[in-house]
Scaffold this motif. Structure first.
Motif, mmCIF file in Angstrom:
data_model
loop_
_atom_site.group_PDB
_atom_site.id
_atom_site.type_symbol
_atom_site.label_atom_id
_atom_site.label_comp_id
_atom_site.label_asym_id
_atom_site.label_seq_id
_atom_site.Cartn_x
_atom_site.Cartn_y
_atom_site.Cartn_z
ATOM 1 N N MET A 149 45.714 65.364 -0.010
ATOM 2 C CA MET A 149 47.040 65.972 -0.114
ATOM 3 C C MET A 149 47.542 65.918 -1.556
ATOM 4 O O MET A 149 47.092 65.101 -2.363
ATOM 5 N N LYS A 150 48.478 66.797 -1.878
ATOM 6 C CA LYS A 150 49.056 66.858 -3.218
ATOM 7 C C LYS A 150 50.389 66.113 -3.250
ATOM 8 O O LYS A 150 51.177 66.184 -2.305
ATOM 9 N N VAL A 151 50.634 65.402 -4.346
ATOM 10 C CA VAL A 151 51.936 64.792 -4.590
ATOM 11 C C VAL A 151 52.539 65.475 -5.812
ATOM 12 O O VAL A 151 51.810 65.955 -6.678
ATOM 13 N N ILE A 152 53.867 65.545 -5.847
ATOM 14 C CA ILE A 152 54.545 66.190 -6.983
ATOM 15 C C ILE A 152 55.148 65.088 -7.845
ATOM 16 O O ILE A 152 56.077 64.393 -7.424
ATOM 17 N N VAL A 153 54.608 64.934 -9.037
ATOM 18 C CA VAL A 153 54.952 63.819 -9.922
ATOM 19 C C VAL A 153 55.729 64.335 -11.128
ATOM 20 O O VAL A 153 55.404 65.385 -11.692
ATOM 21 N N SER A 154 56.767 63.601 -11.513
ATOM 22 C CA SER A 154 57.532 63.952 -12.716
ATOM 23 C C SER A 154 57.165 63.087 -13.919
ATOM 24 O O SER A 154 57.467 63.445 -15.049
ATOM 25 N N GLU A 176 51.608 68.791 -9.863
ATOM 26 C CA GLU A 176 50.956 68.508 -8.593
ATOM 27 C C GLU A 176 49.584 67.893 -8.833
ATOM 28 O O GLU A 176 48.836 68.352 -9.699
ATOM 29 N N MET A 177 49.267 66.865 -8.087
ATOM 30 C CA MET A 177 47.952 66.239 -8.178
ATOM 31 C C MET A 177 47.657 65.484 -6.888
ATOM 32 O O MET A 177 48.567 65.199 -6.113
ATOM 33 N N THR A 178 46.399 65.176 -6.676
ATOM 34 C CA THR A 178 46.048 64.348 -5.527
ATOM 35 C C THR A 178 46.384 62.895 -5.854
ATOM 36 O O THR A 178 46.586 62.542 -7.025
ATOM 37 N N VAL A 179 46.431 62.052 -4.828
ATOM 38 C CA VAL A 179 46.703 60.636 -5.053
ATOM 39 C C VAL A 179 45.599 60.022 -5.920
ATOM 40 O O VAL A 179 45.882 59.209 -6.811
ATOM 41 N N GLU A 180 44.373 60.414 -5.686
ATOM 42 C CA GLU A 180 43.267 59.897 -6.496
ATOM 43 C C GLU A 180 43.420 60.307 -7.963
ATOM 44 O O GLU A 180 43.232 59.484 -8.877
ATOM 45 N N GLU A 181 43.792 61.560 -8.192
ATOM 46 C CA GLU A 181 44.028 62.027 -9.572
ATOM 47 C C GLU A 181 45.176 61.254 -10.203
ATOM 48 O O GLU A 181 45.127 60.902 -11.392
ATOM 49 N N LEU A 182 46.215 60.997 -9.406
ATOM 50 C CA LEU A 182 47.363 60.240 -9.895
ATOM 51 C C LEU A 182 46.934 58.866 -10.391
ATOM 52 O O LEU A 182 47.273 58.464 -11.520
ATOM 53 N N PHE A 183 46.177 58.150 -9.595
ATOM 54 C CA PHE A 183 45.743 56.803 -9.975
ATOM 55 C C PHE A 183 44.755 56.832 -11.138
ATOM 56 O O PHE A 183 44.722 55.903 -11.948
ATOM 57 N N ASN A 184 43.982 57.897 -11.234
ATOM 58 C CA ASN A 184 43.060 58.031 -12.369
ATOM 59 C C ASN A 184 43.796 58.270 -13.680
ATOM 60 O O ASN A 184 43.239 58.064 -14.760
ATOM 61 N N ASN A 185 45.074 58.698 -13.565
ATOM 62 C CA ASN A 185 45.895 58.935 -14.762
ATOM 63 C C ASN A 185 46.653 57.697 -15.217
ATOM 64 O O ASN A 185 47.395 57.750 -16.195
ATOM 65 N N ILE A 186 46.505 56.590 -14.492
ATOM 66 C CA ILE A 186 47.219 55.361 -14.825
ATOM 67 C C ILE A 186 46.269 54.373 -15.502
ATOM 68 O O ILE A 186 45.160 54.142 -15.023
#
Length: 240
Positions: A1-6, A48-58
């Motif tokens: 799923m996609k999350v919308i991150v600011s 917009e990104m997946t949760v996995e993409e989000l964590f890979n950006n941290i």
């Protein structure tokens, strides 16, 4: 799923007490608090990104906890649940910042052991809510929802903090006293120093920053009702 991150902050020493945390700011908010310091950014930036993409950006080199913030993160219910699950699978404690208007999301987090710390922003006296934060819901209804979250957390051993940003000239000791009486069962009540320079509302940028001594006096009022009270200022955190 996609999350919308600011936005993402890789390392914060102030958002999760006694821990270094990575902070995820989810897009969107159902309030327009005039003193908010990040609303313009939250509403103006989204990806917009997946949760996995989000964590890979941290960058997790120093962070040992996750904070899910906003805006109002519970507006993205599925995203919050998936972020918390992913964080827990990686062994991170999880905190969420919320205005308390979506207790059903907190309930799902709590009942599935996905949350360790809930911080509820209690804005002002409840009869001021609609005018002050431009929300659709009645202040008494929000009060019931906040009390539901506190009760849920206390029954399930989840740390629950309530906090209020004190704005001079539009708030007074009666606001703090009413809030403290209402949230008396929380684990921690924090009174936070308003910083006018970054306020969302241009008129609020003209208001004075409250002095530390004034905040400490307000803290003493809150202490009559809540066991643990702190003051958060630009110079640090002070226990009352």
């Amino acid at each position: 799923m996609k999350v919308i991150v600011s936005g993402i902050v890789d390392l914060s020493t102030i958002d999760y007490p006694k821990k270094c945390s990575a902070v995820i700011f989810l897009h969107g908010c159902n309030m327009r608090c005039p003193y908010c310091h990040n609303l313009n950014h939250i509403l103006g930036h989204k990806k917009e990104m997946t949760v996995e993409e989000l964590f890979n950006n941290i960058d997790f080199f120093f962070a040992d906890a996750i904070v899910i913030s906003g805006g109002e993160p519970t507006l993205q219910k599925d995203a919050v649940i998936e972020i918390a699950k992913y964080a827990k699978e990686k062994g991170f404690p999880v905190k969420i910042d919320t205005n308390g208007t979506r207790p059903e999301v907190i309930e799902e987090l709590v009942k599935n052991n996905l949350i360790d710390y809930v911080a509820i922003d209690v804005k002002c006296k409840f009869d001021k809510y609609k005018e002050f934060v431009k929300c659709k819901e009645d202040g008494e209804e929000i009060k019931k929802k906040i009390l539901k979250i506190i009760d849920l957390c206390k029954k399930n051993n989840v740390f629950v903090e309530c906090r209020t940003t004190f704005v001079p000239m539009v708030m007074d000791k009666e606001d703090i006293e009413e809030i403290a009486k209402t949230v008396k069962d929380c684990d921690l009540y924090a009174i936070q120093q308003f910083e006018p320079k970054d306020a969302y509302d241009e008129e609020f940028k003209k208001l004075p920053m409250p002095k530390e001594d004034e905040l400490k006096e307000l803290g003493k009022i809150a202490k009559k009702y809540v066991d643990r009270v702190v003051i958060r200022t630009i110079n640090g955190v002070f226990e009352i």
